[in-house]
Scaffold this motif. Structure first.
Motif, mmCIF file in Angstrom:
data_model
loop_
_atom_site.group_PDB
_atom_site.id
_atom_site.type_symbol
_atom_site.label_atom_id
_atom_site.label_comp_id
_atom_site.label_asym_id
_atom_site.label_seq_id
_atom_site.Cartn_x
_atom_site.Cartn_y
_atom_site.Cartn_z
ATOM 1 N N LYS A 1 41.383 42.667 35.089
ATOM 2 C CA LYS A 1 42.558 43.173 34.357
ATOM 3 C C LYS A 1 42.097 44.082 33.231
ATOM 4 O O LYS A 1 42.698 45.108 32.960
ATOM 5 C CB LYS A 1 43.357 42.005 33.769
ATOM 6 C CG LYS A 1 44.081 41.183 34.804
ATOM 7 C CD LYS A 1 45.286 41.922 35.349
ATOM 8 C CE LYS A 1 46.041 41.052 36.320
ATOM 9 N NZ LYS A 1 47.061 41.773 37.043
ATOM 10 N N PHE A 2 40.974 43.676 32.603
ATOM 11 C CA PHE A 2 40.469 44.460 31.485
ATOM 12 C C PHE A 2 40.117 45.865 31.944
ATOM 13 O O PHE A 2 40.475 46.851 31.317
ATOM 14 C CB PHE A 2 39.248 43.754 30.887
ATOM 15 C CG PHE A 2 38.564 44.545 29.811
ATOM 16 C CD1 PHE A 2 39.187 44.751 28.591
ATOM 17 C CD2 PHE A 2 37.314 45.104 30.031
ATOM 18 C CE1 PHE A 2 38.563 45.482 27.611
ATOM 19 C CE2 PHE A 2 36.695 45.834 29.047
ATOM 20 C CZ PHE A 2 37.314 46.032 27.826
ATOM 21 N N THR A 16 40.282 38.045 34.607
ATOM 22 C CA THR A 16 40.533 38.658 33.308
ATOM 23 C C THR A 16 39.742 39.955 33.180
ATOM 24 O O THR A 16 40.232 40.956 32.700
ATOM 25 C CB THR A 16 40.127 37.685 32.190
ATOM 26 O OG1 THR A 16 40.809 36.460 32.407
ATOM 27 C CG2 THR A 16 40.476 38.233 30.836
ATOM 28 N N ARG A 17 38.487 39.903 33.684
ATOM 29 C CA ARG A 17 37.629 41.073 33.624
ATOM 30 C C ARG A 17 38.258 42.223 34.425
ATOM 31 O O ARG A 17 38.300 43.367 33.963
ATOM 32 C CB ARG A 17 36.250 40.685 34.171
ATOM 33 C CG ARG A 17 35.247 41.804 34.235
ATOM 34 C CD ARG A 17 34.860 42.311 32.850
ATOM 35 N NE ARG A 17 34.299 41.273 31.987
ATOM 36 C CZ ARG A 17 33.043 40.900 31.992
ATOM 37 N NH1 ARG A 17 32.194 41.438 32.826
ATOM 38 N NH2 ARG A 17 32.617 39.981 31.181
ATOM 39 N N ILE A 25 41.551 49.664 31.010
ATOM 40 C CA ILE A 25 40.756 50.853 30.691
ATOM 41 C C ILE A 25 41.166 52.005 31.603
ATOM 42 O O ILE A 25 41.364 53.137 31.146
ATOM 43 C CB ILE A 25 39.257 50.559 30.856
ATOM 44 C CG1 ILE A 25 38.813 49.574 29.786
ATOM 45 C CG2 ILE A 25 38.443 51.848 30.763
ATOM 46 C CD1 ILE A 25 37.383 49.159 29.896
ATOM 47 N N VAL A 53 45.792 39.992 29.583
ATOM 48 C CA VAL A 53 45.249 39.149 28.520
ATOM 49 C C VAL A 53 44.372 40.013 27.630
ATOM 50 O O VAL A 53 43.568 40.800 28.133
ATOM 51 C CB VAL A 53 44.402 38.003 29.113
ATOM 52 C CG1 VAL A 53 43.845 37.128 27.994
ATOM 53 C CG2 VAL A 53 45.226 37.182 30.083
ATOM 54 N N LEU A 66 44.474 53.279 30.508
ATOM 55 C CA LEU A 66 44.353 53.985 29.234
ATOM 56 C C LEU A 66 43.796 55.381 29.449
ATOM 57 O O LEU A 66 44.310 56.364 28.920
ATOM 58 C CB LEU A 66 43.425 53.214 28.295
ATOM 59 C CG LEU A 66 44.070 52.133 27.441
ATOM 60 C CD1 LEU A 66 43.039 51.548 26.484
ATOM 61 C CD2 LEU A 66 45.243 52.698 26.651
ATOM 62 N N ASN A 68 35.414 40.208 25.234
ATOM 63 C CA ASN A 68 35.032 41.490 25.813
ATOM 64 C C ASN A 68 33.804 42.095 25.142
ATOM 65 O O ASN A 68 33.159 42.960 25.706
ATOM 66 C CB ASN A 68 36.209 42.464 25.709
ATOM 67 C CG ASN A 68 37.342 42.038 26.614
ATOM 68 O OD1 ASN A 68 37.112 41.320 27.573
ATOM 69 N ND2 ASN A 68 38.545 42.469 26.302
ATOM 70 N N ILE A 127 33.190 50.692 25.029
ATOM 71 C CA ILE A 127 34.574 50.870 25.484
ATOM 72 C C ILE A 127 35.449 49.769 24.906
ATOM 73 O O ILE A 127 36.547 50.017 24.413
ATOM 74 C CB ILE A 127 34.637 50.866 27.031
ATOM 75 C CG1 ILE A 127 33.888 52.078 27.566
ATOM 76 C CG2 ILE A 127 36.074 50.857 27.511
ATOM 77 C CD1 ILE A 127 33.671 52.070 29.053
ATOM 78 N N ALA A 128 34.914 48.549 24.926
ATOM 79 C CA ALA A 128 35.678 47.421 24.392
ATOM 80 C C ALA A 128 36.014 47.661 22.928
ATOM 81 O O ALA A 128 37.129 47.422 22.488
ATOM 82 C CB ALA A 128 34.884 46.128 24.550
ATOM 83 N N ILE A 166 38.818 50.054 22.624
ATOM 84 C CA ILE A 166 40.094 49.418 22.959
ATOM 85 C C ILE A 166 40.565 48.573 21.781
ATOM 86 O O ILE A 166 41.736 48.602 21.394
ATOM 87 C CB ILE A 166 39.940 48.496 24.191
ATOM 88 C CG1 ILE A 166 39.398 49.285 25.365
ATOM 89 C CG2 ILE A 166 41.245 47.796 24.515
ATOM 90 C CD1 ILE A 166 40.398 49.834 26.294
ATOM 91 N N SER A 178 29.688 41.277 26.693
ATOM 92 C CA SER A 178 29.335 41.557 28.074
ATOM 93 C C SER A 178 27.847 41.870 28.231
ATOM 94 O O SER A 178 27.313 41.774 29.315
ATOM 95 C CB SER A 178 30.151 42.737 28.583
ATOM 96 O OG SER A 178 29.784 43.894 27.865
#
Lengths: 137, 217
Positions: A5-6, A2-3, A10, B157, A13, B163, B174-175, B178, B166
């Motif tokens: 993908k995150f 998941t990390r 970014i 996801v 983006l 997020n 950044i999170a 987003i 962290s």
């Protein structure tokens, strides 16, 4: 995972924001207005206006996006305005000759009906494209 | 004086190696059939929906044209194609997906057909956060041979709470950016879907190889 993908999100983006001014085509508000129209049919005119604006901006910068003239023409066809539809379809075909078979097929049939794609379960019939050719495309 | 540069360089080299290890990409797929055929156009047929959200394909249609056109292909007007198929009684995506691509090509004059399957499109309440998931499979078939020329899959996801924790101030910042960007678009599905499609088409390793309209600059 998941990390990962995150961070992928970014990266995309930032890549998208970096690329925004040099996008190959001018889309204007196409995506947002089509989404709104898909959700609420009453946003049809807003979708039409947004197509027109994206087309004008695209022509001005020589970055006309594929499909926009066709979508605009299809709205006219749904309205029963065949002349306007034909004009917009011609613009699409001259900018993108790849669209010719499809758009001429739709116009030749005189309705919003598509070229016939036979489902595999139906009995053997001539290839769908032949139907179009006979209609004098 | 000069020697003092060494630890810095070594640190750079080490971090470069570490980051290379962390993101080891999967082996590139073979796209030789696609590059040999040199298709110019992509017909996107309505997405096949394997989720319980019946409206997912209607929303999906607005996000698919741009990323694939930006790879340099003529993408047929997705919403018009969808409506035209529906008007002819072919609103069942499963039926359209089962038609031989050569027949679709003969009818539409397209070089390829893009079949998207929506595998996941859900939002779940997990502990204190809402976790939104989308997953799409993409298959591009030749209208000349019906063979698969390219395929990809994306699962994204979105879970704002996770997020944020962290512990890294930059990551948290950044999170946060987003999160605020995503909250702007009312349903969380759309930004996720847009990003999934952009990743699927534009990923440097397994993305779609550039087509004839690809920007050369």
């Amino acid at each position: 995972m998941t990390r990962l993908k995150f961070f992928g999100v970014i990266a995309v983006l930032s890549a998208l924001s970096a690329c925004a001014p040099t996008s190959r085509f001018e889309w204007g508000g196409y995506e947002g207005s089509l989404f709104a129209y898909s959700k609420h049919p009453e946003h049809r005119e807003a979708y039409r206006q947004s197509l027109k604006q994206a087309i004008d901006a695209g022509k001005a910068s020589n970055r006309l996006a594929p499909g926009l003239y066709a979508e605009l023409g299809f709205l006219s066809l749904e309205d029963g305005d065949r002349a306007a539809a034909e004009t917009f379809f011609s613009q699409e075909m001259s900018a993108f000759p790849e669209s010719t078979t499809f758009l001429k097929g739709v116009m030749a049939r005189g309705t919003t009906s598509p070229p016939v794609v036979q489902p595999p379960s139906t009995p053997a019939s001539p290839p769908a494209g032949q139907n179009l050719d006979k209609k004098g495309v | 004086m000069r020697a003092s540069h060494f630890p810095v360089l070594a640190a750079f080299a080490a971090s470069a190696m570490l980051s290379a290890c962390a993101t080891t990409p999967p082996a590139p797929k073979d796209f030789s059939a696609l590059t040999a055929e040199k298709p110019r156009s992509i017909l996107v047929v309505p997405a096949l929906n394997n989720t319980v959200d019946v409206r997912a394909p209607d929303f999906f249609v607005s996000t698919i044209s741009r990323p694939f056109a930006e790879r340099g292909y003529y993408v047929f007007p997705a919403n018009m194609v969808k409506r035209v198929l529906e008007a002819d009684g072919l609103s069942d995506a499963g039926l359209v997906h089962s038609v031989d691509s050569r027949k679709v090509g003969a009818a539409f004059g397209c070089d390829t057909v893009l079949y998207v399957t929506i595998q996941r499109w859900d939002s779940k309440y997990v502990v204190l956060a809402t976790q939104t998931t989308v997953k799409f499979d993409y298959v591009l078939k030749s209208c000349k041979t019906n063979a698969v020329l390219w395929n990809n899959s994306q699962e994204l996801v979105y879970s704002p709470q996770a997020n944020n924790n962290s512990g890294n101030p930059l990551a948290a910042l950044i999170a946060q950016a987003i999160i605020s960007a995503m909250e702007k678009g009312a349903p969380n599905f759309m930004p996720l879907t847009t990003q999934a499609n952009a990743l699927a088409a534009g990923d440097p390793v397994n993305g779609l190889p550039p087509g004839p309209y690809f920007a050369t600059k």
